[in-house]
Design a protein around this motif. Structure first.
Motif, short mmCIF file in Angstrom:
data_model
loop_
_atom_site.label_atom_id
_atom_site.label_comp_id
_atom_site.label_asym_id
_atom_site.label_seq_id
_atom_site.Cartn_x
_atom_site.Cartn_y
_atom_site.Cartn_z
N TYR A 188 0.83 -1.21 0.00
CA TYR A 188 0.00 0.00 0.00
C TYR A 188 0.86 1.26 0.00
N ILE A 189 1.86 1.29 0.89
CA ILE A 189 2.71 2.48 0.97
C ILE A 189 3.47 2.69 -0.32
N ASN A 190 4.02 1.63 -0.88
CA ASN A 190 4.78 1.73 -2.13
C ASN A 190 3.90 2.24 -3.26
N GLY A 191 2.70 1.67 -3.39
CA GLY A 191 1.79 2.09 -4.45
C GLY A 191 1.33 3.53 -4.30
N LEU A 192 0.99 3.93 -3.07
CA LEU A 192 0.53 5.30 -2.83
C LEU A 192 1.66 6.30 -3.01
N ASN A 202 -3.12 -4.14 -7.46
CA ASN A 202 -2.90 -3.95 -6.02
C ASN A 202 -2.73 -2.47 -5.69
N TYR A 203 -2.00 -1.75 -6.53
CA TYR A 203 -1.81 -0.31 -6.32
C TYR A 203 -3.14 0.44 -6.48
N LEU A 204 -3.95 0.04 -7.46
CA LEU A 204 -5.27 0.66 -7.63
C LEU A 204 -6.14 0.43 -6.39
N SER A 205 -6.07 -0.77 -5.84
CA SER A 205 -6.84 -1.07 -4.63
C SER A 205 -6.42 -0.16 -3.48
N ALA A 206 -5.11 0.09 -3.38
CA ALA A 206 -4.61 0.98 -2.32
C ALA A 206 -5.16 2.39 -2.49
#
Length: 401
Positions: free
Chosen positions: A139-143, A183-187
């Motif tokens: 989550y942190i990486n994607g955001l 996964n990044y979109l979900s975040a």
């Protein structure tokens, strides 16, 4: 070190040893302790791997039960596992090593996370306790990457348009996998939900943020993510090589299609041996669902339960839990058992047992909706993914020219 002593909870890394009755009070990370143990061998090759594997299983048990390394916890673990004499011999070397080094405490390995790029991400992560440590890093990486993308393009707000543009950037420019991008979109979508719930904003902002949930994820090629099902003869060989406990576990998962968490939640009261049915608490469910208890799984379960009743001196209560092992312990034992019978363990995971059930049901002529019911899939599309490989084989073998 003769009593079952709860593990001490401390957060410091590499604590200095303190004189406490001759015990090293430093709390080692699991991987750190195993590395020290393996390093104590003059030679460590394939023939020594069981020493490492069994030590890891013991440590997983200690972490799950929050116990220290001691004679009492060792005996408790051996009794709980129903281990063979050779297993005990392998593991006792680890206990002797810990005693010699005066090591009594162990803790979980730390998960390294990316630092959050801004206060909003920090607040979001801190206030959503359902995000586990592994997901937190994703989550942190994607955001972080999303906000860096906004800054690079001089966008000042979150909206559906730039979220979709970010998705396409990751896909076309960075060429990340669809799985990672989704996964990044979900975040991002979870962050937006958090903002809508916790921050006051105008109607225009609310409308703009609300549209983010409609940004479509990328389609994944599900055939790339096939799980190899165990061939029937390999599953039989695996079960025959195990004692009653582990044979029952693999039989229930492989013949009835249970997930690991569903196996861990099973109690004696969930079995109806007369009707050959099993009540399963499925993924994300609050109520149990009935599935077929296939004959082979039924026999294996009955043998294991009979063994447990003999060991406990009488009938077991309805709330007796069949499996109290953690996922890492089950995973390691499964992999080791496959290696011991000469199988290529890299081809299979614990989830392969669930696929085995679905593919074997189809091969035996069961309708797809029955397979869906047994595996408890909400959508038949999910079931099709599970059985596609077998469908391909059946198609090639049975299509008429």
């Amino acid at each position: 070190m003769n009593e079952l002593e709860p593990i001490k909870h401390q957060s410091q890394n590499n604590l200095p040893a303190v004189d406490q009755g001759g015990i090293d009070t430093r709390i080692y990370q699991k991987s750190e302790l195993i590395k020290l143990y393996v390093g104590s061998f003059k030679k460590f090759g394939d023939s020594q791997k069981n020493y490492r594997t069994y030590a890891l299983q013991y440590l997983d048990y200690l972490l799950e039960k929050e116990l220290s390394i001691s004679d009492a916890s060792f005996d408790n673990f051996i009794a709980h596992k129903g281990a063979s004499a050779s297993y005990v011999s392998y593991l006792r070397k680890f206990l002797k090593y810990c005693k010699a080094q005066k090591i009594a405490y162990v803790r979980h390995d730390e998960v390294k996370t990316h630092p959050a790029a801004n206060e909003l991400i920090l607040t979001f992560i801190a206030n959503n306790h359902w995000i586990n440590e592994r997901s937190k890093n994703t989550y942190i990486n994607g955001l972080n990457q999303y906000f860096q993308y906004l800054g690079a393009n001089d966008w000042q707000e979150i909206n559906a348009r730039n979220v979709a543009a970010f998705r396409d950037f990751l896909n076309n420019e960075k060429q990340l996998s669809a799985f990672t991008i989704n996964n990044y979109l979900s975040a991002i979508k979870e962050l937006v939900k958090y903002c809508l719930k916790n921050y006051q904003m105008g109607d225009g902002q609310i409308k703009s943020l609300s549209q983010v949930k409609d940004v479509k994820s990328l389609k994944t090629n599900t055939k790339k993510y096939y799980k190899n099902a165990l061939p029937p003869e390999l599953l039989e060989q695996l079960i025959q090589s195990e004692d009653a406990r582990w044979a029952a576990y693999w039989g229930i998962m492989g013949y009835c299609g249970l997930r690991v968490k569903e196996l861990q939640a099973l109690t004696l009261g969930d079995f109806d041996f007369e009707r050959q049915s099993l009540m399963v608490l499925g993924k994300g469910q609050n109520t149990k669902e009935q599935v077929k208890l296939f004959t082979k799984a039924k026999i294996l379960a009955q043998v294991f339960i009979t063994m447990q009743e003999a060991e406990n001196g009488g009938r077991l209560p309805k709330d007796f839990r069949l499996c109290e092992y953690s996922y890492p312990t089950l995973y390691k034992h499964f992999k080791d058992a496959l290696k011991n019978i000469g199988a290529d363990e890299t081809k299979y995971s614990l989830h392969s047992l669930r696929h085995t059930c679905g593919q074997q049901m189809l091969e035996k002529g069961n309708a797809l909706e029955y397979v869906q019911r047994q595996l408890r899939h909400k959508s038949a599309d999910t079931t099709t993914v599970y059985v596609n490989k077998k469908l391909d084989d059946l198609f090639l073998d049975n299509v008429r020219e």
